[in-house]
Design an enzyme around this catalytic site. Structure first.
Site, PDB file in Angstrom:
ATOM      1  N   PHE A 244       6.545  -2.745   6.023  1.00 45.86           N
ATOM      2  CA  PHE A 244       7.768  -2.617   5.216  1.00 45.86           C
ATOM      3  C   PHE A 244       8.261  -3.956   4.679  1.00 45.86           C
ATOM      4  O   PHE A 244       9.435  -4.118   4.372  1.00 45.86           O
ATOM      5  CB  PHE A 244       8.888  -1.916   6.009  1.00 45.86           C
ATOM      6  N   THR A 472      -0.195   3.159   4.387  1.00 38.79           N
ATOM      7  CA  THR A 472       0.186   3.772   3.121  1.00 38.79           C
ATOM      8  C   THR A 472      -0.868   4.718   2.569  1.00 38.79           C
ATOM      9  O   THR A 472      -0.558   5.557   1.729  1.00 38.79           O
ATOM     10  CB  THR A 472       0.370   2.658   2.078  1.00 38.79           C
ATOM     11  N   ASN A 604      -3.638  10.043  -5.438  1.00 44.29           N
ATOM     12  CA  ASN A 604      -3.815  10.974  -4.328  1.00 44.29           C
ATOM     13  C   ASN A 604      -2.465  11.630  -4.056  1.00 44.29           C
ATOM     14  O   ASN A 604      -1.624  11.060  -3.360  1.00 44.29           O
ATOM     15  CB  ASN A 604      -4.312  10.195  -3.103  1.00 44.29           C
ATOM     16  N   GLY A 675       2.159   2.710  -8.739  1.00 42.20           N
ATOM     17  CA  GLY A 675       2.465   2.451  -7.322  1.00 42.20           C
ATOM     18  C   GLY A 675       3.628   3.277  -6.834  1.00 42.20           C
ATOM     19  O   GLY A 675       4.487   3.691  -7.624  1.00 42.20           O
ATOM     20  N   GLU A 678       7.538   2.054  -2.540  1.00 45.32           N
ATOM     21  CA  GLU A 678       8.939   1.738  -2.287  1.00 45.32           C
ATOM     22  C   GLU A 678       9.941   2.646  -2.981  1.00 45.32           C
ATOM     23  O   GLU A 678      11.065   2.833  -2.518  1.00 45.32           O
ATOM     24  CB  GLU A 678       9.192   0.265  -2.668  1.00 45.32           C
TER      25      GLU A 678
HETATM   26 MO1  MOS Z   1       7.348  -4.558   0.464  1.00 48.09          MO
HETATM   27  S1  MOS Z   1       9.316  -4.910   0.992  1.00 48.09           S
HETATM   28  O1  MOS Z   1       7.236  -5.478  -0.948  1.00 48.09           O
HETATM   29  O2  MOS Z   1       6.344  -4.919   1.722  1.00 48.09           O
END
Ligand code: MOS
Length: 711
Positions: A244, A472, A604, A675, A678
């Site tokens: 994270f 991830t 995916n 991506g 986040e």
């Molecule tokens: Mo993330 S906070 O860019 O690992």
């Protein structure tokens, strides 16, 4: 890959079985013969100096091999610390001097032959301090204009941006709202504690087993600090139990572990305790943000002001930039953003999943809800009509933006049309019911990466690169990309990450890994077929088998071109939720969730949806529970472990429906993927707070929304 199929192959993460059966090897689990154990000694004051350290008792204990303090700390060199070559989390090198900057700061390291003996040694080190009153908490913070920060273009030089004149425009606007919003200090608390094993082969070469979101950066940082060529440092990080943002760069404890191992010429292993992780492994800064919106009676924004404040430690100028999102979200001829930073005696904050966007979108998306309520306008409609086609600072158009679709599809899936807008108008089983909405956003970013592909005579292929997977699904993403680009079945693709002996696989941060790596995997696959002049993989395999060789190999890189000068790349989303509120006991339950995301191509959909769900669950923690408090007098952590740090468990998280909309963003990269790591957390806390307002009529602007604030 076809141009318009936004979602790809739904595959399970291939390393899932290894993880749940305990056969995936995490940093602390490598068996290194003869390894010693290190435990850190931490400060019990938050500001002052170390006046005396007595380690004689610790050194006499059985098995203790060394005690490091600032008095005998081996020389370290300063890294470039520019985030291009390298970066460490704290600018100040560990044990550099006798100054205490924050509670829990490392003041020593004890190494022994077992963990228990090292811990006993750490407890036996006697440290005396001269103590000063620490500056802790927003009340006595001294804020100054923030330095340039992450996520901002070069035009953001001073922490402040203005176009038009906010003050004048706001004066004459028919409708205005103003609110000050606070977000709490949050801990990353990854499942795998921060850990490292350093093994020197001789005084000039070392292998470091440490979870890393950026292996090549970590390699260069250690090399610079220990005065070595980067090639003499090997970082090994095959699996990461969550990061994270807290496992991207070396922390002081890790640098000390490497230094101790060199000094003793023995492998040394160090794992922080949960308690130590609250002070020595980063957190998200608390923020205070004031938003003022001015609009016409038609709901068109004429002026936006977003002023943010955050805090950092004395040893690193990290800024939690809540104001960066505002120029991406809504258009207004008058716009003011300002970010201030205060240095306090707190441990060092750092990036934590959607740094800046998470607090920023809480404030902005609550303010938009307040404006919608004032105008008696549907908050979905208000957002659609005020969105901007161009970034409000750079003026660049957004590429492949489907924000309207996020809101419209989300509203339809959620059943938003059945909402009665008046607060307290919806009830069920004696509870108040609230429906809330908020937008999500996160920039599309990528860097360069290099990948080697090997095609083997048995029809399998290997993908080799020093990328990493912090949970991830990056391994699976690379495998899917190779499978599709080369035409090899998915189960015949073997991906190897997590070792700096492999080509530079880039950084897993800023949601960049997919957008950075997938184009490089694709390029390597195409290069392989071109090099052997094969039409397809079947022809290449035929040639390979005839040749008698072990493999065909190709290496290729991919990096951004000049597209960033033509477009602003940004991902979009909408969060819809239902809460029930039991007013007598102040209990909020989140009962329903719909997320719609526009992230370009979804390589995916199964694991991408899983990333969004993880983000939403983490956002629910920020909304309702998470708060890492410091004692305002001593400056020491009050919440010092996971027993006192409340975060959502299964019973707190409803089923989360995730939908993807839009099209591949082929202006961004040849894969079209922006991506997804986040964006899922952004807007979550605002959607909850807006739903709580709808349920109760109470506008709560301080996170977390704990029961005491509702009674
Ligand atoms: Mo993330 S906070 O860019 O690992």
């Amino acid at each position: 890959m076809k141009k318009n199929d936004v979602t790809g192959m739904a595959a399970s993460r291939f390393e899932g079985r290894l993880k749940v059966t305990g056969t995936a090897t995490y940093s602390a689990e490598f068996k290194i013969a003869g390894a010693l154990y290190a435990v850190v000694v931490t400060s019990r004051i938050a500001k002052g100096r170390v006046t005396a350290i007595d380690s004689t008792e610790a050194e006499r204990l059985p098995g203790v091999a060394a005690v490091l303090t600032h008095r005998n700390m081996p020389k370290l060199y300063k890294p470039t610390n520019d985030f291009q070559t390298s970066k460490i989390y704290e600018e100040r090198l560990p044990l550099a001097d006798d100054v205490i900057h924050y509670g829990g700061q490392i003041v020593g390291l004890v190494v022994a032959d077992t963990f228990e003996r090292a811990r006993a040694g750490a407890m036996a080190v006697k440290v005396e301090y001269s103590e000063e009153k620490p500056s802790v908490g927003p009340k006595n913070a001294v804020y100054k204009l923030a330095p340039p920060s992450f996520g901002e273009g070069p035009e953001f030089k001073t922490g402040q941006f203005e176009k038009g004149t906010f003050a004048e425009a706001a004066k004459t606007a028919p409708v205005t709202v103003e609110g000050t919003y606070r977000t709490a200090t949050e801990l990353h608390a990854p499942m795998e504690p921060h850990s490292i094993i350093a093994e020197w082969h001789d005084a000039e070469s070392v292998t470091i087993h440490e979870h890393s979101q950026w292996l090549p950066g970590s390699q260069r940082a250690y090399a610079e600090m220990f005065g070595l060529a980067a090639e003499r440092v090997r970082i090994v990080s095959p699996y990461i139990g969550g990061g994270f943002g807290s496992k991207a760069l070396p922390w002081p404890h890790a640098i000390l572990c490497v230094a101790a191992a060199r000094k003793l010429n023995r492998p040394v292993k160090l794992m922080l305790s949960r308690r130590q992780m609250t002070a020595n492994a980063g957190h998200r800064s608390e923020t205070e943000q004031t938003i003022r919106l001015a609009a016409g009676n038609d709901g068109m924004l004429v002026a936006i002001s977003h002023e943010g404040k955050c805090v950092t430690s004395p040893v690193e100028p990290y800024t939690e930039n809540g104001t960066g999102v505002t120029p991406t979200m809504y258009a207004a001829p008058n716009l003011l953003t300002k970010l201030e930073l205060a240095v306090q005696n707190i441990s060092t904050p750092t990036f934590m999943r959607a740094p800046g966007e998470t607090p920023g979108m809480f404030a902005l998306e609550c303010a938009m809800d307040e404006l919608a309520a004032r105008l008696k306008m549907d908050p979905v409609k208000l957002r659609i009509q005020n969105q901007t086609k161009k970034h409000q600072k750079s003026g660049l158009p957004f590429s492949a933006k489907a924000f309207t679709e996020c809101l419209e599809v989300g509203a339809e899936k959620f059943g938003w049309a059945k909402r009665t807008p008046t607060p307290r108008s919806m009830t069920r089983d004696g509870l108040l019911v609230g429906w809330g909405v908020a937008a999500s956003t996160f920039p599309g970013q990528r860097l360069g990466a290099t990948v080697k592909i090997r095609l083997l005579p048995d029809g399998s292929c290997q993908v080799l690169t020093s990328a990493n997977d912090m949970g991830t699904g990056a391994y699976t993403m690379a495998a899917i990309t190779a499978s599709q680009a080369l035409g090899v079945p998915l189960d015949r693709v073997h991906v190897e990450f997590g070792d700096t002996r492999l080509p530079d696989g880039g950084l897993a941060g800023g949601s960049m890994m997919t957008a950075t790596l997938a184009p490089a995997v694709m390029a390597a696959c195409h290069t392989l077929l071109e090099q052997v002049k094969a039409e397809n993989v079947a022809a290449a395999l035929e040639m390979l088998r005839q040749s008698g060789r072990a493999a065909f190999e190709a290496t290729a890189s991919s990096a951004p071109g000049d597209e960033g000068g033509k477009w602003h790349f940004q991902s979009w989303g909408a969060q819809f939720c239902e809460v029930t509120v039991d007013e007598e006991i102040g209990r909020v339950r989140v009962t329903r969730w719909v997320s719609t995301m526009n992230i370009g191509r979804v390589l995916n959909p199964k694991l991408a949806a899983s990333q969004v769900r993880g983000g939403v669950a983490m956002g629910l923690g920020a909304a309702l529970m998470e708060e890492a408090l410091l004692d305002p007098n001593s400056g020491m952590p009050v919440v010092y472990d996971l027993a006192g740090y409340h975060f959502p468990t299964n019973a707190d998280v409803p089923h989360i429906d995730v939908f993807f909309v839009g099209e591949p963003d082929l202006n961004f990269n040849p894969i079209g993927a922006r991506g997804v790591g986040e964006i899922g957390i952004t807007g979550v806390a605002a959607a909850v707070a807006n739903a709580v307002f709808h349920a109760t009529g109470k506008r709560l602007r301080d996170l977390p929304l704990t029961p005491d604030k509702l009674i």
